[in-house]
Structures are given as C-alpha cells and as structure tokens.
Design a protein around this motif. Structure first.
Motif, PDB file in Angstrom:
ATOM      1  N   LEU A  66       0.830  -1.213   0.000  1.00  0.00           N
ATOM      2  CA  LEU A  66       0.000   0.000   0.000  1.00  0.00           C
ATOM      3  C   LEU A  66       0.867   1.268   0.000  1.00  0.00           C
ATOM      4  O   LEU A  66       1.960   1.271   0.575  1.00  0.00           O
ATOM      5  N   PRO A  67       0.361   2.333  -0.631  1.00  0.00           N
ATOM      6  CA  PRO A  67       1.138   3.581  -0.708  1.00  0.00           C
ATOM      7  C   PRO A  67       1.066   4.379   0.593  1.00  0.00           C
ATOM      8  O   PRO A  67       0.068   5.028   0.874  1.00  0.00           O
ATOM      9  N   TYR A 111       5.444  -5.387   6.875  1.00  0.00           N
ATOM     10  CA  TYR A 111       6.263  -6.585   6.727  1.00  0.00           C
ATOM     11  C   TYR A 111       7.538  -6.157   6.019  1.00  0.00           C
ATOM     12  O   TYR A 111       7.479  -5.551   4.946  1.00  0.00           O
ATOM     13  N   PHE A 112       8.669  -6.437   6.635  1.00  0.00           N
ATOM     14  CA  PHE A 112       9.944  -5.931   6.126  1.00  0.00           C
ATOM     15  C   PHE A 112       9.859  -4.447   5.770  1.00  0.00           C
ATOM     16  O   PHE A 112      10.251  -4.014   4.695  1.00  0.00           O
ATOM     17  N   ASN A 113       9.269  -3.725   6.725  1.00  0.00           N
ATOM     18  CA  ASN A 113       9.224  -2.263   6.634  1.00  0.00           C
ATOM     19  C   ASN A 113       8.366  -1.714   5.498  1.00  0.00           C
ATOM     20  O   ASN A 113       8.487  -0.553   5.145  1.00  0.00           O
ATOM     21  N   LYS A 114       7.550  -2.553   4.920  1.00  0.00           N
ATOM     22  CA  LYS A 114       6.630  -2.053   3.893  1.00  0.00           C
ATOM     23  C   LYS A 114       5.201  -2.268   4.364  1.00  0.00           C
ATOM     24  O   LYS A 114       4.910  -3.257   5.048  1.00  0.00           O
ATOM     25  N   LEU A 115       4.344  -1.375   3.946  1.00  0.00           N
ATOM     26  CA  LEU A 115       2.970  -1.412   4.445  1.00  0.00           C
ATOM     27  C   LEU A 115       2.073  -2.288   3.577  1.00  0.00           C
ATOM     28  O   LEU A 115       1.976  -2.094   2.366  1.00  0.00           O
ATOM     29  N   LYS A 147      -8.358   0.554  -6.795  1.00  0.00           N
ATOM     30  CA  LYS A 147      -8.402   1.993  -6.482  1.00  0.00           C
ATOM     31  C   LYS A 147      -9.600   2.270  -5.562  1.00  0.00           C
ATOM     32  O   LYS A 147      -9.479   2.983  -4.566  1.00  0.00           O
ATOM     33  N   THR A 148     -10.737   1.677  -5.896  1.00  0.00           N
ATOM     34  CA  THR A 148     -11.908   1.820  -5.016  1.00  0.00           C
ATOM     35  C   THR A 148     -11.584   1.264  -3.634  1.00  0.00           C
ATOM     36  O   THR A 148     -11.940   1.853  -2.611  1.00  0.00           O
ATOM     37  N   ALA A 149     -10.890   0.125  -3.608  1.00  0.00           N
ATOM     38  CA  ALA A 149     -10.551  -0.493  -2.322  1.00  0.00           C
ATOM     39  C   ALA A 149      -9.725   0.468  -1.463  1.00  0.00           C
ATOM     40  O   ALA A 149      -9.998   0.653  -0.273  1.00  0.00           O
ATOM     41  N   LEU A 150      -8.746   1.120  -2.094  1.00  0.00           N
ATOM     42  CA  LEU A 150      -7.898   2.054  -1.336  1.00  0.00           C
ATOM     43  C   LEU A 150      -8.729   3.237  -0.834  1.00  0.00           C
ATOM     44  O   LEU A 150      -8.589   3.666   0.315  1.00  0.00           O
ATOM     45  N   ASP A 151      -9.592   3.749  -1.695  1.00  0.00           N
ATOM     46  CA  ASP A 151     -10.444   4.878  -1.275  1.00  0.00           C
ATOM     47  C   ASP A 151     -11.364   4.463  -0.123  1.00  0.00           C
ATOM     48  O   ASP A 151     -11.593   5.231   0.805  1.00  0.00           O
ATOM     49  N   PHE A 152     -11.867   3.258  -0.190  1.00  0.00           N
ATOM     50  CA  PHE A 152     -12.741   2.789   0.888  1.00  0.00           C
ATOM     51  C   PHE A 152     -11.948   2.631   2.195  1.00  0.00           C
ATOM     52  O   PHE A 152     -12.444   2.932   3.287  1.00  0.00           O
TER      53      PHE A 152
END
Ligand code: GLC
Length: 433
Positions: A125-126, A145-149, A332-337
């Motif tokens: 994730l960004p 996980y390993f410093n990434k989201l 993209k919808t998932a991230l916005d949600f």
C-alpha cells in the motif's frame, strides 16, 4: 518490548531474516517479498467486497451503507466470515490460494500480515497516501512486513479486566492488580453471589487461547517468542503464567464451562451475571452496558488493567487491519474505501457506537469520549505497551502449538512443566529455517 538502538535493531533484523520473522516497524530496510520500494499504482474503480470476521458490533454495515449512498457506482458488499479468528483465516487463505477475485478488502487480524505479505496475497500500500502519522504507532507496525505497508489498522484491541463493581463495592474490595488479590477478592465476594464464578477469559482451543496464554506468561515476567525471534517458553516465569490458568481450573475459580468460551460465549456469561472477573476486549463494554434487556449487568461493572503476578499484567496486542487482495479488481476503489474507513470521523462514530478501540490516536485524549468510556486512557497505555504475538510467516502453526499446550495443561492431561517443555521444542522446530 521495543528493541533499542541501531546495533540491537540490526541484530534483530539479522535474526528475523534467518527465522522468517518480520522486522515490522524497524527503521532498517530488509529484503522484501516484492521488488520495488514504491508500490505500483492501484487501479480499477467499481464494486468491491469487504471480507471480515463476524461483526459483533453491528455498526460496520451502517458505515458501509453511508459509503454506498455516496458511491453508488462503487458499492461495497460485506461478506461476513465466522466468529472464530482461525476459521476466518482459513477462508481467506483458501480464497487467496485459488487466486479468486471474490474478496477485495480483507479485514486481517494483526497476526496475519507476515503470512499474507510473504505469499504476496495482499498488495503493498502507498504509505504517502495514508494518514499513518495520525494512528497509534504500535498499530501501524502490525500492518508492516519488512518495513513495507500491507495493511492499515482500522481497530486496535487490548485486553481489559472487566469486574462487577457493584459486588466489589458492596464487599469493600478494590479492583485487583495481582492474581493473588483477584483470588482473595473471589474468596470474599463469591459466597454472597451464588451462580457467579471467579474468572474467565477466552479458553476454547483457538486464537483466543493463544492470546490468554501469552498474557499469562508475559504477566508473570516470561516470554513466548522473544524479540530476537527465539522461543523461550520453558522457563520458571512461563510456568508461573501457565499455572495461573491451570490452578484456576483446579481450584474451581475458573469454571470448566469457561474452557468452551470464545469472545462471545464469555460475553454472554458476563452479561448474564455469571462472572465476577473477566478478561475481555473493549467491544464488550458497550454491549454489556446495553439497557435493552440483553444485559443484566448494565451499569454494574467497570474495567481495569489486567492483573499480573506481582503487579499489573501485560496485554497482548490485538486488532484488525484492512488489506487489499492481490487478486482483486477495483483496487483503487478499495484504497479509497480504506481511507474512508480509517478516517477520524468513522473511527469516532465507531467508538461511540461500539466501544471498539480506535487506531486514531487523538480520540484517546478527547474529554467527551473519556467521559463516555472512562477506560480510554488506560486502554491507550495498554495498547502502547502491549506484547506482540510473533510476526512469523508460519504464525498459524506456532499458534496451534501454543493452543495445544495451554489446552492440555488446563485440561489436566499434562503438567505445565511437560506442556512447556514440549511447546519449546515444537516452537524451536517451527522458527528454525
Ligand atoms: C480479537 C483481536 C485479535 C485476536 C482475536 C482472538 O479479535 O482483535 O487480534 O486474534 O481477538 O480471538
């Protein structure tokens, strides 16, 4: 315990790489299951699903309905899985291994990040698009996980001691801070409270037992798997922790019935007035205070930090994070949600309606909310100091071994000593490369 200093962090990371333990939250960068450090842009707009364990609160659908009214072309459909964490994971894993696009947003228990990220079942994730600095840092770490989201914390969880304030007050007894005080309180109060037993937690053989066992061990000064990724459970401290549960059963202060309790069975027992003390998550607070006739203890209980061997105990860090399935359309919808769901507004509403622990840090300091939920300040401290369960890819096997050991010892089919000895070698096997 948080590892201090660069050298210690480096050592922990080296151990993590060997053992397959995540270096969640470390400032070092480790090797990663995905290639680049900037996640690919998330694309696709349209209907999605939100897959979650059974929603005890009843408020999730309200929040989704509001989103749906505002986004008629990006409808979110809630898919509810069973109540038991292990059964939820099983269905999510099954969906991922068949690369099905039926699940979009996954409501992952904090313990599943490593497994889902390592297998690339969820998308990176960004971070720059999410208000991570507004969330409790301990909760954000659970999504890395390993410093990434890979997952964003929507609700946290910390164990609390629920107690019958009416009965304690009538007997002139203060809420206990140690197990011995709790036992003494039961000896004093229970003769006047027929049908009430001393203590319960989540003692059925499932993830909840791992939580309760870990809390008992940590609250006696022991560890299950240390910060170095090494199991260390065959110790006198861990034995004292397990003995708290085993002796509780032997003495009758923990009833046999409590060995069938997951969260909801325990909640029903507490609400029926069958328990003087109970280890439970914050969500119970609102439900047990309901005045619609569903709870016999509304207004009669309070909550305190968990007790321990020589003083206050240590909670295990619980909670849930939203992640996006790698196989889903409409990311993209998932991230916005997800952004909508973790926003301060939704989190305040959820706290007010359900008493679940928010991840939005400033809510814990709002006077109006503290007035409604007097335990908020303690809960924040408990979450910040909570012990994490091991962040390992093979978490489920680790947890199953813990559950077996605790269940057998509490059932009297083995001694605490033998159970811990066996558990230590099983955990060594599972955490070695
Ligand atoms: C709660 C916690 C979760 C834990 C589960 C165990 O849902 O939030 O982290 O694994 O209980 O039953």
């Amino acid at each position: 315990m948080v590892t201090q200093g660069r050298v210690a962090r480096g050592a922990a990371l080296a151990a993590a790489l060997v053992l397959g333990v995540s270096a969640c939250g470390s400032s070092d960068s480790g090797s990663s299951p995905s290639s680049g450090s900037t996640p690919a842009a998330l694309e696709g707009v349209g209907p999605i699903t939100l897959v979650t364990g059974k929603d005890f609160s009843g408020n999730l659908q309200n929040q989704v309905d509001t989103w749906n009214q505002q986004h008629p072309d990006q409808i979110v459909k809630v898919i509810e899985l069973p109540e038991d964490a292990d059964a939820q994971r099983q269905q999510m894993v099954q969906n991922a291994t068949t690369k099905s696009d039926a699940y979009t947003v996954l409501n992952l228990d904090v313990i599943w990040t490593a497994e889902f990220a390592a297998n690339q079942w969820v998308t990176q994730l960004p971070e720059s698009e999410l208000p991570l600095d507004k969330l409790l840092p301990a909760t954000v770490e659970t999504g890395k996980y390993f410093n990434k989201l890979y997952a964003v914390p929507t609700t946290s969880d910390g164990g609390l001691l629920y107690y019958r304030k009416d009965l304690l007050d009538a007997a002139g007894v203060k809420p206990p801070t140690t197990w011995a005080e709790m036992k003494a309180a039961c000896d004093k109060v229970l003769p006047t409270a027929p049908g009430t037993s001393c203590y319960a937690g989540q003692f059925e053989k499932y993830e909840g037992l791992t939580v309760n066992f870990s809390e008992a061990v940590n609250s006696a000064g022991g560890v299950v798997v240390g910060d170095d990724g090494k199991p260390n459970v065959n110790t006198p401290e861990a034995k004292k922790g397990l003995d708290f549960l085993v002796e509780g059963i032997k003495s009758g202060q923990i009833s046999q019935k409590a060995r069938t309790f997951k969260e909801e069975e325990g909640r029903r027992a507490f609400q029926a007035g069958e328990l003087l003390f109970q280890r439970q998550w914050p969500y119970q607070y609102a439900k047990a205070n309901a005045t619609d006739g569903s709870s016999q203890v509304a207004g009669k209980f309070a909550v305190a930090p968990l007790p321990g061997l020589d003083g206050p105990g240590a909670s295990t860090l619980g909670g849930h994070n939203y992640a996006i399935s790698s196989f889903a359309k409409n990311k993209k919808t998932a991230l916005d949600f997800i952004k909508y769901s973790i926003d301060e507004k939704q989190q305040r509403d959820n706290l007010e309606k359900t008493s679940q622990a928010p991840t939005w840090a400033s809510l814990y300091d709002e006077q109006a909310l503290i007035a409604q939920f007097p335990y908020l300040t303690e809960l924040k401290k408990s979450i910040e100091a909570a012990k994490k369960r091991p962040a390992v890819v093979k978490y489920q096997e680790v947890s199953s071994a813990i559950q077996q050991a605790a269940y057998d010892a509490m059932g009297g089919t083995t001694t605490s000593e033998d159970a811990l000895k066996k558990l230590q070698s099983k955990l060594e096997e599972l955490t070695k490369q």
